[in-house]
Design a protein around this motif. Sequence first.
Motif, short mmCIF file in Angstrom:
data_model
loop_
_atom_site.label_atom_id
_atom_site.label_comp_id
_atom_site.label_asym_id
_atom_site.label_seq_id
_atom_site.Cartn_x
_atom_site.Cartn_y
_atom_site.Cartn_z
N UNK A 26 0.80 -1.22 0.00
CA UNK A 26 0.00 0.00 0.00
C UNK A 26 0.83 1.27 0.00
N UNK A 27 2.14 1.14 -0.04
CA UNK A 27 3.03 2.30 -0.09
C UNK A 27 2.94 2.91 -1.49
N UNK A 28 2.77 4.23 -1.61
CA UNK A 28 2.70 4.87 -2.93
C UNK A 28 3.92 4.59 -3.81
N UNK A 29 5.06 4.29 -3.20
CA UNK A 29 6.27 4.03 -3.98
C UNK A 29 6.41 2.56 -4.38
N UNK A 30 5.42 1.74 -4.02
CA UNK A 30 5.51 0.31 -4.28
C UNK A 30 5.76 -0.03 -5.76
N UNK A 31 5.00 0.53 -6.71
CA UNK A 31 5.27 0.18 -8.12
C UNK A 31 6.68 0.56 -8.56
N UNK A 32 7.12 1.76 -8.19
CA UNK A 32 8.44 2.22 -8.63
C UNK A 32 9.56 1.40 -8.03
N UNK A 33 9.33 0.82 -6.84
CA UNK A 33 10.35 0.00 -6.21
C UNK A 33 10.35 -1.42 -6.75
N UNK A 34 9.16 -1.97 -7.00
CA UNK A 34 9.06 -3.39 -7.34
C UNK A 34 9.17 -3.68 -8.83
N UNK A 35 8.57 -2.84 -9.68
CA UNK A 35 8.53 -3.14 -11.11
C UNK A 35 9.93 -3.29 -11.73
N UNK A 36 10.87 -2.39 -11.44
CA UNK A 36 12.18 -2.53 -12.08
C UNK A 36 12.94 -3.79 -11.66
N UNK A 37 12.56 -4.41 -10.55
CA UNK A 37 13.25 -5.61 -10.09
C UNK A 37 12.82 -6.86 -10.84
N UNK A 38 11.69 -6.81 -11.51
CA UNK A 38 11.16 -8.00 -12.18
C UNK A 38 11.98 -8.32 -13.42
N UNK A 39 12.32 -9.57 -13.57
CA UNK A 39 13.15 -10.01 -14.69
C UNK A 39 12.38 -10.87 -15.69
N UNK A 40 11.13 -11.20 -15.37
CA UNK A 40 10.29 -11.99 -16.28
C UNK A 40 8.87 -11.43 -16.23
N UNK A 41 8.15 -11.62 -17.32
CA UNK A 41 6.78 -11.11 -17.36
C UNK A 41 5.88 -11.83 -16.37
N UNK A 42 6.06 -13.13 -16.18
CA UNK A 42 5.21 -13.81 -15.22
C UNK A 42 5.45 -13.30 -13.81
N UNK A 43 6.68 -12.93 -13.51
CA UNK A 43 6.99 -12.34 -12.21
C UNK A 43 6.31 -10.99 -12.07
N UNK A 44 6.40 -10.16 -13.12
CA UNK A 44 5.75 -8.85 -13.10
C UNK A 44 4.25 -9.00 -12.92
N UNK B 184 1.09 4.31 -11.66
CA UNK B 184 1.06 3.00 -12.31
C UNK B 184 2.07 2.87 -13.45
N UNK B 185 2.72 3.97 -13.81
CA UNK B 185 3.59 3.97 -15.00
C UNK B 185 4.72 2.96 -14.89
N UNK B 186 5.23 2.75 -13.69
CA UNK B 186 6.36 1.83 -13.54
C UNK B 186 6.02 0.42 -14.02
N UNK B 187 4.76 0.01 -13.83
CA UNK B 187 4.36 -1.32 -14.31
C UNK B 187 4.43 -1.37 -15.83
N UNK B 188 3.91 -0.33 -16.50
CA UNK B 188 3.91 -0.31 -17.96
C UNK B 188 5.33 -0.23 -18.50
N UNK B 189 6.17 0.60 -17.88
CA UNK B 189 7.57 0.71 -18.32
C UNK B 189 8.28 -0.62 -18.20
N UNK B 190 8.06 -1.31 -17.08
CA UNK B 190 8.69 -2.62 -16.88
C UNK B 190 8.19 -3.63 -17.91
N UNK B 191 6.89 -3.59 -18.21
CA UNK B 191 6.33 -4.52 -19.19
C UNK B 191 6.95 -4.29 -20.56
#
Length: 263
Positions: free
Chosen positions: A14-32, A158-165
């Motif tokens: 629920x942290x507002x920074x959650x997407x920006x912190x987590x999305x760049x760490x994903x190395x596979x789409x299923x993980x994302x 939500x942009x971090x999710x799209x950028x990571x994808x």
Amino acid sequence: MERSRGRGAVSDTGDPSFPARQAPRCTRLDELDAVVTRCRACPRLVAWREEVARVRRAAFRDWEYWGRPVPGFGPPNASLAVVGLAPAAHGANRTGRMFTGDATGDFLFAALHEIGLASQPTSLHAGDGLTLRGVRLTAPVHCAPPQNRPTADERDACRSWLSAELRLLAPRLRAVVALGGFGWQALLPAIRETGRPLPRPRPVFGHGVHVVLPAGEGLPHPLHLLGSYHPSQRNTFTGRLTFPMLVGVLRRAAELAELPTGR
């Protein structure tokens, strides 16, 4: 505060920074896809999606609504991406699959089936056997917003999710179709965050617009960006977007993505 355990666990969803912190760490789409479903970064969207899932529409009273962020849908080696707006309250927020369970999705999947990129022309629920060939569907906002209108802050969160994808699709990605002006405006900065330069002045949305984005560092090939009116009921009922118009844009995008078309 949500706590998860085990490999790949995340916390503070629920942290507002959650997407920006987590999305760049994903190395596979299923993980994302797995991590995005746990996001609670936007309180208004969390409250709305969960209220809709609890109250339900009368026609779907027997459904167990998904009621969470909806991940992208399609193969990890897709060379074409289609970017919409956000999940519909009683569509993807109910079914858990992007563009599935509402009139907008019906229009889109029929068009994808027409050119041979979807195995069937309808998308009713996540277990209906539908598969996509060479195309991935996603959205700049992964939670259903009230009145289908995300705020600018929610879009940006939500942009971090799209950028990571887009980053994870980059090795094969050749073309992207933005459905509607909102998707176009959200897509451009997400593309820039993958390291691909944008032309100046910034390209303006329009139906049938085609912009070639140059290669960048680690991105050896150009990316074709195409615009289409969103297949909302407002646009399809008024004739602003006809079926042949959408098929035409998707067929051109598939050709640019080097996907064979035709069933």
